[in-house]
Design a protein around this motif. Structure first.
Motif, PDB file in Angstrom:
ATOM      1  N   GLU A 288      12.059   1.822  -3.793  1.00  0.00           N
ATOM      2  CA  GLU A 288      10.763   2.253  -3.253  1.00  0.00           C
ATOM      3  C   GLU A 288       9.827   1.066  -3.085  1.00  0.00           C
ATOM      4  O   GLU A 288       9.101   0.962  -2.086  1.00  0.00           O
ATOM      5  N   ALA A 289       9.846   0.161  -4.071  1.00  0.00           N
ATOM      6  CA  ALA A 289       8.960  -1.006  -4.006  1.00  0.00           C
ATOM      7  C   ALA A 289       9.324  -1.921  -2.842  1.00  0.00           C
ATOM      8  O   ALA A 289       8.450  -2.384  -2.099  1.00  0.00           O
ATOM      9  N   ARG A 290      10.609  -2.188  -2.674  1.00  0.00           N
ATOM     10  CA  ARG A 290      11.031  -3.058  -1.573  1.00  0.00           C
ATOM     11  C   ARG A 290      10.614  -2.484  -0.229  1.00  0.00           C
ATOM     12  O   ARG A 290      10.109  -3.209   0.648  1.00  0.00           O
ATOM     13  N   GLN A 291      10.830  -1.176  -0.052  1.00  0.00           N
ATOM     14  CA  GLN A 291      10.464  -0.546   1.220  1.00  0.00           C
ATOM     15  C   GLN A 291       8.961  -0.625   1.452  1.00  0.00           C
ATOM     16  O   GLN A 291       8.495  -0.914   2.566  1.00  0.00           O
ATOM     17  N   ALA A 292       8.193  -0.374   0.379  1.00  0.00           N
ATOM     18  CA  ALA A 292       6.732  -0.421   0.508  1.00  0.00           C
ATOM     19  C   ALA A 292       6.260  -1.810   0.899  1.00  0.00           C
ATOM     20  O   ALA A 292       5.402  -1.971   1.782  1.00  0.00           O
ATOM     21  N   PHE A 293       6.816  -2.848   0.282  1.00  0.00           N
ATOM     22  CA  PHE A 293       6.392  -4.211   0.599  1.00  0.00           C
ATOM     23  C   PHE A 293       6.824  -4.622   2.004  1.00  0.00           C
ATOM     24  O   PHE A 293       6.083  -5.322   2.714  1.00  0.00           O
ATOM     25  N   ASP A 294       8.002  -4.210   2.427  1.00  0.00           N
ATOM     26  CA  ASP A 294       8.432  -4.510   3.797  1.00  0.00           C
ATOM     27  C   ASP A 294       7.477  -3.876   4.810  1.00  0.00           C
ATOM     28  O   ASP A 294       7.087  -4.505   5.800  1.00  0.00           O
ATOM     29  N   ASP A 295       7.097  -2.624   4.543  1.00  0.00           N
ATOM     30  CA  ASP A 295       6.167  -1.932   5.444  1.00  0.00           C
ATOM     31  C   ASP A 295       4.800  -2.610   5.441  1.00  0.00           C
ATOM     32  O   ASP A 295       4.179  -2.787   6.505  1.00  0.00           O
ATOM     33  N   LEU A 296       4.328  -2.984   4.261  1.00  0.00           N
ATOM     34  CA  LEU A 296       3.017  -3.632   4.164  1.00  0.00           C
ATOM     35  C   LEU A 296       3.010  -4.987   4.856  1.00  0.00           C
ATOM     36  O   LEU A 296       2.024  -5.361   5.507  1.00  0.00           O
ATOM     37  N   ALA A 297       4.101  -5.736   4.727  1.00  0.00           N
ATOM     38  CA  ALA A 297       4.168  -7.047   5.371  1.00  0.00           C
ATOM     39  C   ALA A 297       4.111  -6.923   6.886  1.00  0.00           C
ATOM     40  O   ALA A 297       3.526  -7.771   7.574  1.00  0.00           O
ATOM     41  N   ARG A 298       4.726  -5.866   7.420  1.00  0.00           N
ATOM     42  CA  ARG A 298       4.682  -5.652   8.881  1.00  0.00           C
ATOM     43  C   ARG A 298       3.297  -5.201   9.347  1.00  0.00           C
ATOM     44  O   ARG A 298       2.814  -5.652  10.392  1.00  0.00           O
ATOM     45  N   SER A 299       2.677  -4.321   8.575  1.00  0.00           N
ATOM     46  CA  SER A 299       1.406  -3.743   9.029  1.00  0.00           C
ATOM     47  C   SER A 299       0.187  -4.604   8.670  1.00  0.00           C
ATOM     48  O   SER A 299      -0.852  -4.500   9.315  1.00  0.00           O
ATOM     49  N   HIS A 300       0.322  -5.460   7.646  1.00  0.00           N
ATOM     50  CA  HIS A 300      -0.824  -6.274   7.208  1.00  0.00           C
ATOM     51  C   HIS A 300      -0.369  -7.706   6.935  1.00  0.00           C
ATOM     52  O   HIS A 300      -0.440  -8.193   5.789  1.00  0.00           O
ATOM     53  N   PRO A 301       0.075  -8.416   7.970  1.00  0.00           N
ATOM     54  CA  PRO A 301       0.623  -9.763   7.763  1.00  0.00           C
ATOM     55  C   PRO A 301      -0.405 -10.795   7.327  1.00  0.00           C
ATOM     56  O   PRO A 301      -0.028 -11.912   6.985  1.00  0.00           O
ATOM     57  N   GLU A 302      -1.679 -10.421   7.308  1.00  0.00           N
ATOM     58  CA  GLU A 302      -2.722 -11.357   6.894  1.00  0.00           C
ATOM     59  C   GLU A 302      -3.085 -11.216   5.415  1.00  0.00           C
ATOM     60  O   GLU A 302      -3.889 -11.990   4.902  1.00  0.00           O
TER      61      GLU A 302
END
Length: 439
Positions: A288-302
């Motif tokens: 769950e954590a890996r998926q959440a971080f992958d999604d966050l990196a795509r949506s909030h790359p800054e």
């Protein structure tokens, strides 16, 4: 322009799926936290998403008429607006914003917080809070300057000191301040705030954060945060930071309770989402954590801290290429020249092999302990464990025992235990480093 800012009545209405006249009425009768820029023939309005989310969570319904006490507040505010109109647009702005800033200490509904008496200082305070909320190196630097200017000009204004404390705290995570520089300054500012206002929730929250992360005082931190929540039970930042320390301390159920509460109050907060994902990682919910971080990196790359967390996940996997890449992104977003130099050294070491990278990481970890920047041996133990060097792992655990170190960082200790799953001696030595419960 910050993505957290919404400009104009039409855009604010669209945020709630309402027309502009509805939100204009809400601002007039229900203290919707809309801000106005002084100057010009036509008043320019804007709002911050976090303010709108907090306001919406305090409303029993967005369709019902406001209760009588809210109408009374609106009427009182209108009277104050008329009285202050002649003083100019800057004063009017301060009065309108003041109606939406604080939460009462008994029920969690919005009430009035006094801003500094000087209109210019009121604007300075609001700007500094806005800069703080953006969590970028340059905005945090501005926030610190703003709060320092404010506290010099009005030293009895407790929220200014609390804001300064929290700006120092974030500057060590999103800016370039080191822990040994930021935390003592934050503690002094929070204690000054409490001398001026012992019931200021944000000051108790900041002090609790320092007690946990710098003083290794888990129980004191718990007392601070429970006091802050008693004073302002609907404050998302307090639930957020309380969940942060609970997660680090391995109290996973309580941590998720607080972080989920923070998400309900401020559902759009990226910072809360990041900490929620990291708490999942620390609790062992790795997929769950890996998926959440992958999604966050795509949506909030800054958002810098996403990549700090991803780099640690890469390191736990033994993925040194991914670790260096994400650590470099984190350093670049923080504009941290020293960390960028370290990343370049790691890239050079990687050309020789993973052992050279491990050696460079260990040298840095031990240097941070020697300088006082880090207080425990958890990082060297982690690195030795990743290298599966049992002798070195035990040697660092022995040093930690001699120094009577207290460890939090449940995410790291979880990874250490995974490496030595069948090693009873290391498991027991790691267990003895556990901090007292926060609650």
């Amino acid at each position: 322009m910050s993505s957290d800012r919404i400009d104009g009545w039409k855009a604010i209405g669209a945020y709630f799926n309402r027309d502009r006249t509805t939100v204009m009425r809400w601002a007039r009768t229900r203290s919707l936290p809309v801000r106005r820029l002084p100057g010009g023939k036509i008043s320019t309005v804007f709002a911050l998403r976090q303010d709108l989310d907090r306001w919406a969570s305090s409303q029993s319904s967005l369709d019902d008429e406001p209760p009588a006490d809210t109408q009374d507040t609106g009427a009182a505010l209108s009277k104050r607006v008329r009285l202050f109109w002649a003083a100019g647009a800057a004063v009017l702005t301060a009065v309108i914003v003041a109606a939406a800033l604080l939460w009462p200490r008994d029920s969690g509904a919005p009430t009035v917080q006094t801003l500094p008496s000087d209109p210019a200082l009121s604007q300075l305070y609001l700007q500094a809070r806005g800069d703080w909320a953006q969590r970028r190196p340059e905005t945090l630097a501005r926030a610190i300057v703003g709060f320092e200017t404010l506290t010099r000009a009005e030293p009895d204004y407790a929220p200014g000191w609390a804001g300064l404390a929290e700006a120092y705290i974030l500057a060590r995570e999103f800016g370039t301040m080191t822990d040994d520089s930021a935390f003592p300054k934050a503690k002094a500012a929070a204690e000054t705030a409490l001398r001026h206002d012992p019931d200021l929730a944000s000051a108790h929250r900041a002090l609790g954060f320092v007690h946990y992360w710098w003083d290794n005082a888990s129980r004191e931190a718990g007392v601070d945060f429970r006091r802050a929540l008693a004073l302002a039970p609907r404050d998302a930042q307090t639930h957020f930071w309380y969940g942060n320390i609970l997660a680090d301390n391995g109290q996973h159920v309580a941590a998720m309770r607080e972080l989920d509460t923070a998400r309900l109050i401020e559902p759009g907060s990226v910072a809360i989402q990041v900490d929620h994902a990291w708490a999942q990682w620390g609790a062992g919910n790795e997929a769950e954590a890996r998926q959440a971080f992958d999604d966050l990196a795509r949506s909030h790359p800054e958002f810098a801290v996403i990549f700090d967390c991803l780099s640690e996940i890469n390191l736990s996997d033994g993925d040194y290429v991914g670790y260096i890449q994400n650590l470099g992104t984190y350093a670049r977003l923080r504009k941290d020249d020293a960390l960028l130099k370290h990343v370049e050294a790691l890239r050079t070491a990687l050309k020789t092999g993973t052992e050279a990278v491990q050696d460079a990481l260990m040298r840095r970890a031990l240097a941070e302990i020697a300088s006082g920047e880090q207080k425990t041996h958890i990082r060297p133990v982690f690195l030795a464990s990743l290298a599966q060097n049992r002798k070195q792992t035990l040697a660092f655990l022995e040093q930690a025992e001699i120094r009577q170190e207290v460890w939090g960082n449940a995410a790291t200790t979880t990874q250490i235990r995974k490496v030595w799953l069948d090693d009873a001696e290391i498991a027991e030595r790691v267990r003895r480093r556990r901090a007292e419960l926060v609650e």
